[in-house]
Design an enzyme around this catalytic site. Structure first.
Site, PDB file in Angstrom:
ATOM      1  N   LYS A  75      34.518  60.459  -1.757  1.00 17.01           N
ATOM      2  CA  LYS A  75      33.333  61.202  -2.202  1.00 17.01           C
ATOM      3  C   LYS A  75      32.384  61.362  -1.014  1.00 17.01           C
ATOM      4  CE  LYS A  75      29.868  61.125  -5.941  1.00 17.01           C
ATOM      5  NZ  LYS A  75      29.402  60.403  -7.145  1.00 17.01           N
ATOM      6  N   SER A 150      29.153  63.034 -11.315  1.00 18.78           N
ATOM      7  CA  SER A 150      29.059  63.758 -10.077  1.00 18.78           C
ATOM      8  C   SER A 150      30.273  63.637  -9.157  1.00 18.78           C
ATOM      9  CB  SER A 150      27.820  63.273  -9.312  1.00 18.78           C
ATOM     10  OG  SER A 150      27.956  61.901  -8.986  1.00 18.78           O
ATOM     11  N   SER A 174      29.150  58.670 -13.292  1.00 17.82           N
ATOM     12  CA  SER A 174      29.751  59.621 -12.354  1.00 17.82           C
ATOM     13  C   SER A 174      31.180  59.344 -11.912  1.00 17.82           C
ATOM     14  CB  SER A 174      28.887  59.745 -11.104  1.00 17.82           C
ATOM     15  OG  SER A 174      27.841  60.648 -11.361  1.00 17.82           O
TER      16      SER A 174
HETATM   17  N1  GLN Z   1      25.218  62.375 -14.648  1.00 12.84           N
HETATM   18  C1  GLN Z   1      24.286  61.323 -14.398  1.00 12.84           C
HETATM   19  C2  GLN Z   1      23.125  61.865 -13.616  1.00 12.84           C
HETATM   20  O1  GLN Z   1      23.013  63.035 -13.534  1.00 12.84           O
HETATM   21  C3  GLN Z   1      24.957  60.201 -13.676  1.00 12.84           C
HETATM   22  C4  GLN Z   1      25.160  60.501 -12.246  1.00 12.84           C
HETATM   23  C5  GLN Z   1      25.833  59.390 -11.513  1.00 12.84           C
HETATM   24  O2  GLN Z   1      26.402  58.484 -12.096  1.00 12.84           O
HETATM   25  N2  GLN Z   1      25.718  59.449 -10.203  1.00 12.84           N
HETATM   26  O3  GLN Z   1      22.322  61.171 -13.090  1.00 12.84           O
END
Ligand code: GLN
Length: 483
Positions: A75, A150, A174
């Protein structure tokens, strides 16, 4: 079978060289990237050089670690020395880290082959990877749909066979939500088990790095390689790292599994997701587990709590992108206009929204009403889980309320996007380990994920239950038909 084991077998039997294996993945990327756009940067030269080093070891008759020569996607919020790390943001467009993150350093030492940096929502804020400043990643099961987020690039790359395994990060879901959307295994470890050194910070009290893999065994092998104490991360736990593959068993006799009542009562849960989860619970029972319902009354408050705490931490963490310390500097006639221009042009809408929410929640006069209150609710959520784990070993619920949605469907509706993480967020707030694994498909052929939640440092139980379930089903063997 575990992809890592399969490739390892090919290497030791000299059926294929590490360079051939790496080249195979690079060729697949060449074929599929025009549709998928999972990678922001492909590091073919690095990968082939690392693979050649593994081949040299094989030729010299040296013993090979199970991860040597295995191609991985990273990532793009993990700092990689000398390799551009953008975090999916324009503000870090030209950022080439002068140091290596602890996890990627460990992978290097294990002889893994780094194929490239995968796409993500800007600074890991999002649930669809559409917040990337660079490109939209397609879901390998239907490229018109999002891969989740994400860590969408990592999940899509694993599902499409554009890497053997990948790393993601999980602050509120994410790793697990994209794993669910793409039909792969995703594990968020206990907070502190994996060092965050070199992970670009979003919300530091929640962020964890973890594996996205085709199977549970692959996740066990990869977690074993990245976990462990690191003095460069002050929240890193000083605990021994077991060989997680010893927990892969196929029967669940005597295991107590709890179903979180609140997750089934949640609004907006797809009937197909509900049906697949119920069927999975029945299968766990057939494997010998005792099932009981458990109420976690504070569970639904996870989402609003997270959307105070995470933006608050983000507003502080992202202050460093000012064009002086970090960030693509936009020069101007005064220092103040330089700061504002750098930040106004460097950040996307979602990141700005969160910086504003966080700044507001932390400001004098509002701190007690928002930030402090959220921290108190966080404690209550934690206590719910503690109570639950006094009577069960593992909790189960759906990973996400829906399957993958169409790109564009939720970008203009942040609240409906946030709801994707309803079931994953409480796990981060409590610092617990959580795993998503494939448990079925909806009518459109889109994957559904089952979430297993364990007590602090009980990854062993997630591997045990996850592996037993996986071996009894064949969801993980189904692959998207991409060409
Ligand atoms: N979707 C969640 C957010 O928008 C979690 C994101 C994540 O785990 N980095 O913050």
């Amino acid at each position: 079978m575990s992809v890592i084991r399969e490739l390892h077998q090919q290497l030791v039997s000299k059926e294929r060289s590490a360079v051939e294996i790496a080249q195979g993945y690079l060729d697949r990327m060449t074929a599929l990237e025009p549709q998928l756009r999972s990678y922001l940067t492909v590091t073919a030269d690095v990968a082939l050089a690392q693979a050649a080093a593994v081949d040299a070891k094989i030729a010299a008759g040296e013993a090979l670690s199970p991860l040597a020569g295995i191609p991985i996607g990273l990532k793009d919020n993990l700092c990689t020395e000398g390799i551009r790390t953008t975090c999916g943001s324009k503000v870090l467009e030209n950022f080439v880290p002068p140091y290596e993150s602890t996890v990627t350093q460990k992978l290097k030492e294990a002889g893994m082959v780094a194929l490239g940096k995968t796409n993500l929502d800007e600074f890991a804020m999002g649930s669809s990877t559409e917040n990337s400043a660079y490109q939209i990643t397609g879901n390998p099961w239907d490229v018109e749909r999002v891969p989740g987020g994400s860590s969408g690039g990592s999940a899509a790359a694993v599902a499409a066979g554009e890497c053997a395994v990948a790393l993601g990060s999980d602050t509120g879901g994410s790793i697990r939500q994209p794993a669910s959307f793409c039909g792969v295994v995703g594990l968020k470890p206990t907070y502190g088990l994996v060092s965050r050194f070199g992970l670009v910070a979003y919300a530091s009290s929640l962020d964890q790095i973890g594996p996205l893999t085709p199977t549970v065994e692959d996740a066990a092998l990869l977690l074993g390689a990245i976990a462990g104490h690191d003095r460069r991360d002050s929240t890193s736990l000083d605990v021994p790292v077991p060989d997680y593959t010893q927990f892969l068993k196929t029967d669940l006799k005597g295991r107590k599994i709890g179903i979180i009542t609140e997750t089934f009562a949640a609004e907006g849960i797809d009937p197909a997701v509900k049906a697949a989860t119920e069927k999975a619970i029945q299968q766990l029972k057939d494997l010998g587990a005792e099932i009981q319902e458990i109420s976690c009354p504070q569970f639904p408050y996870g989402l609003p709590t997270y959307y105070i705490i995470a933006p608050s931490e983000a507003s502080s963490n992202l202050a460093r992108y000012d064009g002086v310390k970090y960030g693509a500097r936009k020069d101007n006639d005064s220092l103040m206009t330089m700061y504002t221009k750098t930040r106004a042009e460097g950040f996307g809408d979602e990141v700005k929204r969160r910086i504003m929410i966080g700044t507001y929640a932390l400001s004098a006069g509002y701190y007690d009403a928002y930030y402090l209150k959220a921290q108190k609710v966080r404690t209550l959520i934690k206590q719910d889980f503690e109570k639950a784990f006094a009577s069960v070993d593992v909790l189960v619920c759906p990973t996400a309320p829906t399957t993958a949605f169409k790109a564009g469907d939720k970008v203009d509706d942040p609240l409906s996007m946030y709801l994707s993480d309803l079931m994953t967020i409480p796990v981060n707030l409590a610092g617990l380990p959580g795993m998503s694994l494939p448990c079925g498909f909806d009518d459109l052929g889109l994957p559904i994920g089952l979430q297993l939640i364990g007590n602090v440092l009980r990854e062993d139980l997630l591997f045990e239950v996850g592996y037993a379930y996986e071996q009894a089903t064949d969801w993980h063997k189904q692959r998207p038909s991409l060409s």
